[in-house]
Design a protein around this motif. Structure first.
Motif, PDB file in Angstrom:
ATOM      1  N   PHE A  86     -20.189 -28.501 -18.738  1.00 51.58           N
ATOM      2  CA  PHE A  86     -18.815 -28.690 -18.275  1.00 51.58           C
ATOM      3  C   PHE A  86     -17.887 -29.419 -19.327  1.00 51.58           C
ATOM      4  CE2 PHE A  86     -19.666 -27.494 -13.836  1.00 51.58           C
ATOM      5  CZ  PHE A  86     -20.911 -27.769 -13.768  1.00 51.58           C
ATOM      6  N   ALA A 115     -21.368 -33.842 -12.993  1.00 60.86           N
ATOM      7  CA  ALA A 115     -20.155 -32.910 -12.708  1.00 60.86           C
ATOM      8  C   ALA A 115     -19.395 -32.939 -11.279  1.00 60.86           C
ATOM      9  CB  ALA A 115     -20.385 -31.617 -12.967  1.00 60.86           C
ATOM     10  N   ASN A 164     -18.545 -32.618 -20.422  1.00 58.53           N
ATOM     11  CA  ASN A 164     -18.026 -33.881 -19.620  1.00 58.53           C
ATOM     12  C   ASN A 164     -17.979 -34.912 -20.724  1.00 58.53           C
ATOM     13  OD1 ASN A 164     -18.031 -36.187 -17.908  1.00 58.53           O
ATOM     14  ND2 ASN A 164     -19.393 -35.195 -16.509  1.00 58.53           N
TER      15      ASN A 164
END
Length: 212
Positions: free
Chosen positions: A180, A197, A182
């Motif tokens: 993701f 996430a 992140n």
């Protein structure tokens, strides 16, 4: 005699004043306010601490920190014993390992839920709630869809755009990590990345990925 006692008391009071002033400065120096784009790893490098020490001191789960959050930074001498472990834990995998991992995570032949078509490729997801190592795509999409209420096709598009489904990719400029991308983690398994996430979505919604 009275002058001697008065002098001793004045000296003691001055010493106490210096002690408390030093304590306040030390305390202020070990408190940090999280800014947008920060990660635990970056903060640990800035203060010569470790990821494990900072997360333990602030009860951080899944490497998730949010802008405005106040962090207590442990003394560098306290974190020294764990520095080597923290450094080796979050290393960028070699290119060969990344390619090998990509070839390992193949799409299961049998699925129980049909997802939408993205970029002319039909994606399918599995209802399995456990990660086996060979069902990364179906596991991640199933978990994200069921835990956030956002469709699997949307998460597939986000992950395809952010990391091209490479679980260990790291942005060398921003430090963003994983499927993701992140900003709040610097390592972790596929399960850890999913949990982080979900936490990020609950805190910021789809705006965390410039959507919504």
């Amino acid at each position: 005699m009275k002058k001697l006692v008065t002098s001793i008391m004045a000296t003691t009071a001055a010493a106490l004043g210096l002690f408390f002033a030093g304590s306040i400065n030390a305390s202020a120096a070990t408190t940090y306010t999280v800014k947008a784009g920060d990660s635990v790893w970056a903060i640990s490098q800035k203060y010569n601490s470790t990821i494990n020490a900072i997360e333990k001191a602030n009860n951080i789960q899944g490497h998730l920190i949010l802008p405005g959050q106040q962090l207590n930074i442990p003394d560098a001498t306290t974190a020294t014993s764990t520095q080597a472990t923290a450094t080796t834990t979050y290393q960028q995998p070699a290119a060969q390992s990344t390619q090998q991992q990509t070839s390992t995570y193949t799409q299961p032949a049998t699925t129980t839920q049909q997802a939408a078509t993205t970029n002319n490729t039909t994606s399918t997801t599995s209802s399995s709630s456990s990660y086996t190592g060979s069902n990364m795509k179906s596991y991640v999409l199933s978990q994200m869809s069921s835990r956030t209420g956002v469709s699997a096709s949307t998460w597939n598009a986000i992950i395809q755009r952010e990391s091209n489904w490479q679980a260990s990719v790291r942005n060398s400029t921003s430090g963003a990590y994983g499927l993701f991308q992140n900003m709040h983690i610097s390592g972790g398994s596929v399960e850890d990345q999913v949990n982080a996430a979900v936490s990020l979505y609950k805190a910021q919604g789809m705006q965390a990925w410039s959507l919504g």
